[in-house]
Motif scaffolding. Sequence first.
Motif, mmCIF file in Angstrom:
data_model
loop_
_atom_site.group_PDB
_atom_site.id
_atom_site.type_symbol
_atom_site.label_atom_id
_atom_site.label_comp_id
_atom_site.label_asym_id
_atom_site.label_seq_id
_atom_site.Cartn_x
_atom_site.Cartn_y
_atom_site.Cartn_z
ATOM 1 N N HIS A 63 0.826 -1.212 0.000
ATOM 2 C CA HIS A 63 0.000 0.000 0.000
ATOM 3 C C HIS A 63 0.861 1.264 0.000
ATOM 4 C CE1 HIS A 63 -2.886 -3.037 1.319
ATOM 5 N NE2 HIS A 63 -3.849 -2.204 0.978
ATOM 6 N N ILE A 64 2.070 1.148 -0.516
ATOM 7 C CA ILE A 64 2.983 2.283 -0.439
ATOM 8 C C ILE A 64 2.469 3.504 -1.195
ATOM 9 C CG2 ILE A 64 4.374 1.599 -2.452
ATOM 10 C CD1 ILE A 64 6.852 2.553 -0.840
ATOM 11 N N ASN A 65 1.674 3.298 -2.241
ATOM 12 C CA ASN A 65 1.184 4.436 -3.041
ATOM 13 C C ASN A 65 -0.324 4.646 -2.907
ATOM 14 O OD1 ASN A 65 0.370 2.173 -4.372
ATOM 15 N ND2 ASN A 65 1.095 2.793 -6.395
ATOM 16 N N ARG A 66 -0.880 4.127 -1.824
ATOM 17 C CA ARG A 66 -2.313 4.320 -1.593
ATOM 18 C C ARG A 66 -2.608 4.253 -0.099
ATOM 19 N NH1 ARG A 66 -5.064 -0.945 -1.942
ATOM 20 N NH2 ARG A 66 -3.537 -2.587 -2.380
ATOM 21 N N SER A 67 -3.835 4.482 0.241
ATOM 22 C CA SER A 67 -4.217 4.485 1.651
ATOM 23 C C SER A 67 -4.421 3.061 2.163
ATOM 24 C CB SER A 67 -5.511 5.287 1.840
ATOM 25 O OG SER A 67 -6.568 4.683 1.116
ATOM 26 N N LEU A 68 -4.452 2.916 3.468
ATOM 27 C CA LEU A 68 -4.679 1.625 4.109
ATOM 28 C C LEU A 68 -5.557 1.851 5.324
ATOM 29 C CD1 LEU A 68 -4.068 -1.412 4.504
ATOM 30 C CD2 LEU A 68 -2.026 -0.735 5.787
ATOM 31 N N SER A 69 -6.778 1.373 5.248
ATOM 32 C CA SER A 69 -7.698 1.537 6.373
ATOM 33 C C SER A 69 -7.440 0.461 7.420
ATOM 34 C CB SER A 69 -9.148 1.446 5.897
ATOM 35 O OG SER A 69 -9.451 0.121 5.479
ATOM 36 N N ILE A 70 -7.835 0.750 8.645
ATOM 37 C CA ILE A 70 -7.679 -0.228 9.721
ATOM 38 C C ILE A 70 -8.515 -1.474 9.420
ATOM 39 C CG2 ILE A 70 -8.072 -0.670 12.180
ATOM 40 C CD1 ILE A 70 -7.483 2.249 12.715
ATOM 41 N N ALA B 99 -6.630 -3.538 6.818
ATOM 42 C CA ALA B 99 -5.455 -4.171 7.425
ATOM 43 C C ALA B 99 -5.869 -5.348 8.300
ATOM 44 C CB ALA B 99 -4.686 -3.139 8.250
ATOM 45 N N ALA B 100 -6.920 -5.163 9.090
ATOM 46 C CA ALA B 100 -7.388 -6.234 9.974
ATOM 47 C C ALA B 100 -7.853 -7.445 9.171
ATOM 48 C CB ALA B 100 -8.509 -5.712 10.866
ATOM 49 N N GLU B 101 -8.577 -7.222 8.096
ATOM 50 C CA GLU B 101 -9.065 -8.325 7.264
ATOM 51 C C GLU B 101 -7.903 -9.066 6.608
ATOM 52 O OE1 GLU B 101 -11.793 -6.639 4.495
ATOM 53 O OE2 GLU B 101 -13.432 -6.450 5.964
ATOM 54 N N THR B 102 -6.919 -8.326 6.110
ATOM 55 C CA THR B 102 -5.770 -8.949 5.462
ATOM 56 C C THR B 102 -4.977 -9.798 6.440
ATOM 57 O OG1 THR B 102 -5.592 -7.085 3.919
ATOM 58 C CG2 THR B 102 -3.667 -8.514 4.134
ATOM 59 N N LEU B 103 -4.831 -9.327 7.675
ATOM 60 C CA LEU B 103 -4.059 -10.040 8.687
ATOM 61 C C LEU B 103 -4.885 -11.069 9.444
ATOM 62 C CD1 LEU B 103 -2.091 -6.961 10.067
ATOM 63 C CD2 LEU B 103 -1.169 -8.796 8.651
ATOM 64 N N GLY B 104 -6.173 -11.183 9.107
ATOM 65 C CA GLY B 104 -7.035 -12.174 9.734
ATOM 66 C C GLY B 104 -7.329 -11.884 11.185
ATOM 67 N N SER C 200 -1.187 3.758 17.158
ATOM 68 C CA SER C 200 -2.285 3.160 16.393
ATOM 69 C C SER C 200 -1.782 2.699 15.034
ATOM 70 C CB SER C 200 -3.404 4.183 16.203
ATOM 71 O OG SER C 200 -2.968 5.222 15.325
ATOM 72 N N PRO C 201 -2.492 1.773 14.363
ATOM 73 C CA PRO C 201 -2.072 1.330 13.027
ATOM 74 C C PRO C 201 -1.911 2.475 12.031
ATOM 75 C CG PRO C 201 -3.747 -0.141 13.889
ATOM 76 C CD PRO C 201 -3.662 0.995 14.846
ATOM 77 N N SER C 202 -2.821 3.434 12.052
ATOM 78 C CA SER C 202 -2.743 4.541 11.101
ATOM 79 C C SER C 202 -1.506 5.395 11.348
ATOM 80 C CB SER C 202 -4.009 5.397 11.167
ATOM 81 O OG SER C 202 -4.212 5.897 12.475
ATOM 82 N N ARG C 203 -1.143 5.622 12.623
ATOM 83 C CA ARG C 203 0.040 6.413 12.939
ATOM 84 C C ARG C 203 1.321 5.679 12.525
ATOM 85 N NH1 ARG C 203 -0.074 11.682 13.829
ATOM 86 N NH2 ARG C 203 1.693 11.570 15.265
ATOM 87 N N VAL C 204 1.356 4.378 12.762
ATOM 88 C CA VAL C 204 2.540 3.596 12.387
ATOM 89 C C VAL C 204 2.701 3.589 10.867
ATOM 90 C CG1 VAL C 204 3.612 1.310 12.412
ATOM 91 C CG2 VAL C 204 2.441 2.158 14.451
ATOM 92 N N PHE C 205 1.592 3.400 10.150
ATOM 93 C CA PHE C 205 1.651 3.360 8.681
ATOM 94 C C PHE C 205 2.113 4.703 8.131
ATOM 95 C CE2 PHE C 205 -0.791 3.537 4.518
ATOM 96 C CZ PHE C 205 0.144 2.794 3.816
ATOM 97 N N MET C 206 1.590 5.784 8.664
ATOM 98 C CA MET C 206 1.985 7.090 8.160
ATOM 99 C C MET C 206 3.435 7.395 8.517
ATOM 100 S SD MET C 206 1.130 9.488 6.232
ATOM 101 C CE MET C 206 -0.637 9.152 6.064
#
Length: 290
Positions: free
Chosen positions: A201-208, A211-216, A233-239
Amino acid sequence: MEDFISFQTYSKFPLLYENSVSEAAETRIRILRFSIVDVSDSYNYAPHRHTGPELMFAVRGNYDCTLNDREFNVPPGHGIFIQPDDIHSDHCGADCRFVALVFQVLDPIGNLCSDFFRPGMPLEKRLFRFDGDPEISGIFDLAVRRRSDSNAFLRQTAASLAAALIWNIFSLQKELLSDSIVGALNDNYFRSRIYELFFAHINRSLSIREAAETLGMSRRSLEYKFKALFGKSPSRVFMAWKIRQAIRLLQAGMSSKSVAEELGFANPFHFSRVFKEYTGTNATIFCAKR
């Protein structure tokens, strides 16, 4: 700026979280010593208390030692695991070759792991065979060759191969490992999955939710896990991870506008605002100071 208080800095600018999958696993093991010992006569090393873990591999002849007042005879193709606070001494006979790996294992937040085995586990369980698995013996043989390689470039790979060997030994003994070390290893695997997700998701957004669905995981479980591992939070770490990529791209000479496009920001103004929020520095000023 509160995100960076405990992190290293790159020049004047904060280095954020690890940005590659390999860093998430490889930096968890630090190789402190990689010794190949050939004994022609006899070898004795006085009893000493270990401050860190060590793996001893018998290659030729028997590696004899005392571990916590127990005598052990380790035949060729086998090894023994010594953990912190063990009392250990060596007393090998002639014509013996053994390999010693002294290392550290860090948990996902950088603390040293010290208890590797389950409480009450018999000492004899510390013995393992490494030449029974072709893949493990192959890694071991290559690591030893690279350690002594005359090619300086190839010799640099010895530590990485040693780290790979240690991961494989952990796998051999996974049923014997303590809950704390298993938890640390599982968290390392979780971190590697996180960075794979970030790169995707380096060139797009990633919602929580995504991310949760992808990681199961459930959203609540994901937020709890991120808080435990990163304190954010996940959003802070991703940003924060994205801003680290931005720093590297800017330092490589890319324009602020191009970086904004490359990393999926809505526009250069949005990128500049976020960059300043996370680093305390304007991106255009950063470019001018390169």
